[in-house]
Design a protein around this motif. Structure first.
Motif, PDB file in Angstrom:
ATOM      1  N   GLY A 190      40.705  27.179  42.383  1.00  0.00           N
ATOM      2  CA  GLY A 190      40.000  26.550  43.495  1.00  0.00           C
ATOM      3  C   GLY A 190      40.142  25.049  43.414  1.00  0.00           C
ATOM      4  N   GLY A 191      39.741  24.383  44.463  1.00  0.00           N
ATOM      5  CA  GLY A 191      39.839  22.937  44.512  1.00  0.00           C
ATOM      6  C   GLY A 191      40.297  22.457  45.870  1.00  0.00           C
ATOM      7  N   LYS A 192      41.079  21.402  45.875  1.00  0.00           N
ATOM      8  CA  LYS A 192      41.566  20.813  47.124  1.00  0.00           C
ATOM      9  C   LYS A 192      42.947  21.376  47.443  1.00  0.00           C
ATOM     10  N   ASP A 199      41.740  20.483  40.926  1.00  0.00           N
ATOM     11  CA  ASP A 199      40.860  21.626  40.712  1.00  0.00           C
ATOM     12  C   ASP A 199      39.481  21.372  41.319  1.00  0.00           C
ATOM     13  N   GLU A 200      38.555  22.288  41.113  1.00  0.00           N
ATOM     14  CA  GLU A 200      37.224  22.190  41.725  1.00  0.00           C
ATOM     15  C   GLU A 200      36.435  20.977  41.255  1.00  0.00           C
ATOM     16  N   ASP A 201      36.810  20.412  40.098  1.00  0.00           N
ATOM     17  CA  ASP A 201      36.143  19.216  39.579  1.00  0.00           C
ATOM     18  C   ASP A 201      36.869  17.935  39.974  1.00  0.00           C
ATOM     19  N   PHE A 215      46.677  24.418  44.983  1.00  0.00           N
ATOM     20  CA  PHE A 215      45.748  23.298  44.926  1.00  0.00           C
ATOM     21  C   PHE A 215      46.395  22.053  44.306  1.00  0.00           C
TER      22      PHE A 215
END
Length: 187
Positions: free
Chosen positions: A152-154, A18-20, A15
């Motif tokens: 997780g994330g982009k 992150d997810e934020d 990634f």
């Protein structure tokens, strides 16, 4: 013909944020920063998505950033030198010199840029790079893999497509970051 290189920092799980949407876990390592500066010096053109452009433009618009250290000054100089092409439907003007805005990614236009260039092109922004991968334009991928799992994330690499890669080189930094250089293969 110049090459189109996609360099990016990724977590061990792949990634770029992150997810934020945070990427505050990116390396502060001087050797990694110097490697990015050397790559930037090799480029004649930068192809950026809007978000990455806005994040990187501070290397020209905020002189205090370059004043932090000789390494920061070197990177700022290297970043300012290339021509920049920013792909955005929302930007109406650029905040940096030697920059033009394009409304949409045009693979044929990028092929023409590569053919006419005497220095390499760098592409930045995972979404933009995915379009270049899909068009078969990427000549080299440089992954700076950080020793962190963000969960997780982009993703830093395209999803929904298969791209075979051949390892060209690898380099380990003292911080645990590993640079993996690949070229797309015909597999």
């Amino acid at each position: 013909m110049a090459e189109l290189i996609y360099p990016t920092n990724v977590s061990l799980d792949g990634f770029i944020e992150d997810e934020d949407g945070r990427f505050d876990w990116l390396p502060g390592d001087d050797d990694v920063f110097a490697a990015h500066t050397e790559l930037m010096r090799s480029a004649g053109t930068l192809l950026y998505g809007r978000r990455l452009y806005e994040m990187m433009a501070v290397w020209e618009t905020d002189p205090a950033l370059a004043g932090r250290s000789p390494a920061a000054a070197a990177f700022a100089t290297a970043w300012q030198a290339p021509t920049k092409v920013v792909y955005s439907t929302s930007l109406t003007a650029s905040s940096t010199a030697n920059t033009r805005i394009e409304r949409a990614f045009d693979a044929e236009q990028v092929r023409a840029l590569k053919a006419a260039a005497d220095r390499d092109l760098l592409i930045g922004g995972a979404d933009l790079a995915a379009q270049a991968f899909a068009a078969g334009l990427i000549d080299e991928v440089q992954l700076y893999v950080l020793p962190i799992v963000v969960g997780g994330g982009k993703p830093g690499l395209p999803t929904g497509m298969r791209v075979g890669l051949d390892l060209l080189d690898q380099r380990r930094f003292d911080s645990g970051v590993v640079l993996l250089r690949y070229s797309p293969s015909s597999r």
